[in-house]
Design a protein around this motif. Structure first.
Motif, PDB file in Angstrom:
ATOM      1  N   VAL A 169       0.861  -1.177   0.000  1.00 47.82           N
ATOM      2  CA  VAL A 169       0.000   0.000   0.000  1.00 47.82           C
ATOM      3  C   VAL A 169       0.899   1.229   0.000  1.00 47.82           C
ATOM      4  O   VAL A 169       1.658   1.444   0.948  1.00 47.82           O
ATOM      5  N   ASP A 170       0.828   2.029  -1.046  1.00 42.69           N
ATOM      6  CA  ASP A 170       1.738   3.154  -1.220  1.00 42.69           C
ATOM      7  C   ASP A 170       1.666   4.138  -0.062  1.00 42.69           C
ATOM      8  O   ASP A 170       0.590   4.591   0.326  1.00 42.69           O
ATOM      9  N   ALA A 171       2.826   4.460   0.521  1.00 49.73           N
ATOM     10  CA  ALA A 171       2.973   5.494   1.555  1.00 49.73           C
ATOM     11  C   ALA A 171       2.181   5.207   2.823  1.00 49.73           C
ATOM     12  O   ALA A 171       1.930   6.116   3.609  1.00 49.73           O
ATOM     13  N   CYS A 172       1.819   3.963   3.053  1.00 52.96           N
ATOM     14  CA  CYS A 172       1.044   3.603   4.250  1.00 52.96           C
ATOM     15  C   CYS A 172       2.019   3.297   5.396  1.00 52.96           C
ATOM     16  O   CYS A 172       2.157   2.159   5.829  1.00 52.96           O
ATOM     17  N   GLY A 173       2.715   4.327   5.857  1.00 48.21           N
ATOM     18  CA  GLY A 173       3.751   4.159   6.864  1.00 48.21           C
ATOM     19  C   GLY A 173       3.222   3.797   8.230  1.00 48.21           C
ATOM     20  O   GLY A 173       2.026   3.886   8.517  1.00 48.21           O
ATOM     21  N   GLY A 174       4.158   3.407   9.122  1.00 49.86           N
ATOM     22  CA  GLY A 174       3.785   2.946  10.453  1.00 49.86           C
ATOM     23  C   GLY A 174       3.016   3.965  11.273  1.00 49.86           C
ATOM     24  O   GLY A 174       2.094   3.621  12.011  1.00 49.86           O
TER      25      GLY A 174
ATOM     26  N   SER B  34      -0.801  -4.148 -10.241  1.00 45.72           N
ATOM     27  CA  SER B  34      -1.538  -3.010 -10.792  1.00 45.72           C
ATOM     28  C   SER B  34      -0.678  -2.276 -11.815  1.00 45.72           C
ATOM     29  O   SER B  34       0.552  -2.336 -11.770  1.00 45.72           O
ATOM     30  N   ASP B  35      -1.326  -1.591 -12.734  1.00 43.85           N
ATOM     31  CA  ASP B  35      -0.649  -0.941 -13.855  1.00 43.85           C
ATOM     32  C   ASP B  35      -0.542   0.558 -13.598  1.00 43.85           C
ATOM     33  O   ASP B  35      -1.548   1.259 -13.589  1.00 43.85           O
ATOM     34  N   PRO B  36       0.672   1.107 -13.397  1.00 40.43           N
ATOM     35  CA  PRO B  36       0.809   2.540 -13.137  1.00 40.43           C
ATOM     36  C   PRO B  36       0.449   3.412 -14.329  1.00 40.43           C
ATOM     37  O   PRO B  36       0.260   4.619 -14.181  1.00 40.43           O
ATOM     38  N   ALA B  37       0.336   2.826 -15.512  1.00 44.12           N
ATOM     39  CA  ALA B  37      -0.042   3.612 -16.693  1.00 44.12           C
ATOM     40  C   ALA B  37      -1.536   3.912 -16.720  1.00 44.12           C
ATOM     41  O   ALA B  37      -1.978   4.810 -17.432  1.00 44.12           O
ATOM     42  N   LEU B  38      -2.320   3.169 -15.942  1.00 45.95           N
ATOM     43  CA  LEU B  38      -3.756   3.405 -15.893  1.00 45.95           C
ATOM     44  C   LEU B  38      -4.082   4.511 -14.902  1.00 45.95           C
ATOM     45  O   LEU B  38      -3.286   4.839 -14.027  1.00 45.95           O
ATOM     46  N   THR B  39      -5.259   5.067 -15.028  1.00 43.84           N
ATOM     47  CA  THR B  39      -5.686   6.098 -14.097  1.00 43.84           C
ATOM     48  C   THR B  39      -6.013   5.474 -12.744  1.00 43.84           C
ATOM     49  O   THR B  39      -6.183   4.252 -12.621  1.00 43.84           O
TER      50      THR B  39
ATOM     51  N   LEU C 272      -8.370  -3.152  -8.477  1.00 39.33           N
ATOM     52  CA  LEU C 272      -8.051  -3.466  -7.076  1.00 39.33           C
ATOM     53  C   LEU C 272      -8.278  -2.192  -6.275  1.00 39.33           C
ATOM     54  O   LEU C 272      -7.644  -1.177  -6.532  1.00 39.33           O
ATOM     55  N   ALA C 273      -9.186  -2.199  -5.314  1.00 35.05           N
ATOM     56  CA  ALA C 273      -9.690  -0.980  -4.671  1.00 35.05           C
ATOM     57  C   ALA C 273      -8.567  -0.106  -4.123  1.00 35.05           C
ATOM     58  O   ALA C 273      -7.564  -0.594  -3.617  1.00 35.05           O
ATOM     59  N   ALA C 274      -8.749   1.216  -4.216  1.00 33.38           N
ATOM     60  CA  ALA C 274      -7.670   2.150  -3.928  1.00 33.38           C
ATOM     61  C   ALA C 274      -7.804   2.857  -2.584  1.00 33.38           C
ATOM     62  O   ALA C 274      -6.863   3.469  -2.136  1.00 33.38           O
ATOM     63  N   ARG C 275      -8.947   2.792  -1.945  1.00 31.80           N
ATOM     64  CA  ARG C 275      -9.092   3.495  -0.683  1.00 31.80           C
ATOM     65  C   ARG C 275      -8.864   2.547   0.488  1.00 31.80           C
ATOM     66  O   ARG C 275      -9.101   1.350   0.394  1.00 31.80           O
ATOM     67  N   LEU C 276      -8.427   3.119   1.639  1.00 29.60           N
ATOM     68  CA  LEU C 276      -7.970   2.312   2.764  1.00 29.60           C
ATOM     69  C   LEU C 276      -9.002   1.314   3.233  1.00 29.60           C
ATOM     70  O   LEU C 276      -8.722   0.114   3.378  1.00 29.60           O
TER      71      LEU C 276
END
Length: 267
Positions: free
Chosen positions: A2-7, A145-150, A158-162
């Protein structure tokens, strides 16, 4: 991942606590996403896999030499830079994450771009294998997941919210438990996030010195670091002296770079 989901973000949050109850703070590798994600994907430190930063001083092989003549009034516009980024990405055949950021075009011919391959594909590291090489060799199916997609398109995949991530992880965990006798779940982040509540402008400090970019030194200002190449002792002395007066940052000595596995033999 999960991007930037730090401790600090989930320390007191119930996110996925029932699914993954054991929590531990991890140290990241030195620098930012361009290093963190690649080290996660390869399981190795920056010095062996050689994916550390996007731009490096190397005018001899720079693919951007023709861009230096474009007028600043044009290239200073964000929408133009975004369009040029996409056009160059196709023309140069770059497969990784590519962005021109805010490097002044009159100096862009001094730099090469290091990530010409996608680290999300087999053979995508600058040196050595990544996890996708292993999965392909072992004929193990996988999803990435594909970073080229929006964001919306990836959210559909794949759901994007926490909270939705939590529901999806529970569903994926249940589905895999129906197929496999043993399932291990790891949820982790590439790095944490910090609020920006003070402006630090080292670029203005350096530009005020009696030294000239390209003649005396070269620099790339990254998200969390400023990287310098010095062409004479005078520039090295003046710039390091100016940086030394700034309490919000510090110069990283070679011994520490070596300890952080980010001391490269070609500097």
């Amino acid at each position: 991942m999960v991007d930037a989901c730090g401790g600090k973000i989930i320390h007191n949050d119930p996110f996925a606590r029932q699914l993954a109850p054991h929590r531990k703070r991890l140290d990241s590798v030195f620098r930012y996403s361009s290093t963190c994600v690649r080290s996660i994907l390869s399981g190795r430190w920056p010095d062996p896999h050689h994916n550390w930063c996007s731009f490096v001083y190397d005018p001899a092989i720079s693919p951007f030499r023709s861009l230096r003549w474009l007028p600043a009034a044009l290239t200073g516009r964000r929408i133009v830079r975004r369009l040029l980024t996409r056009l160059l990405e196709v023309r140069l055949g770059f497969g990784g994450y590519f962005d021109l950021y805010n490097i002044p075009f009159r100096f862009i011919h001094l730099f090469d771009f290091t990530e010409k391959k996608s680290p999300l594909l087999p053979g995508g590291m600058n040196r050595g294998p990544n996890i996708f090489d292993f999965l392909t060799a072992e004929q193990i199916p996988y999803f990435v997941s594909d970073p080229a997609l929006t964001g919306e398109e990836n959210c559909d995949r794949l759901a994007a919210r926490l909270r939705i991530y939590e529901d999806w992880i529970a569903q994926l965990l249940e589905a895999t438990r129906q197929q496999y006798a043993e399932v291990r779940l790891y949820i982790f982040s590439d790095h944490g996030m910090a609020n920006c509540d003070q402006l630090l402008d080292p670029k203005a400090q350096i530009n005020a010195l009696p030294v000239v970019m390209e003649k005396d030194y070269a620099v790339v200002y990254d998200s969390t670091t400023a990287r310098f190449w010095f062409f004479n002792d005078r520039a090295r002395h003046l710039i390091t002296e100016a940086l030394g007066r700034e309490p919000q940052g510090r110069m990283v000595p070679d011994a520490e770079l070596k300890e952080l596995r980010a001391l490269f033999e070609d500097r």
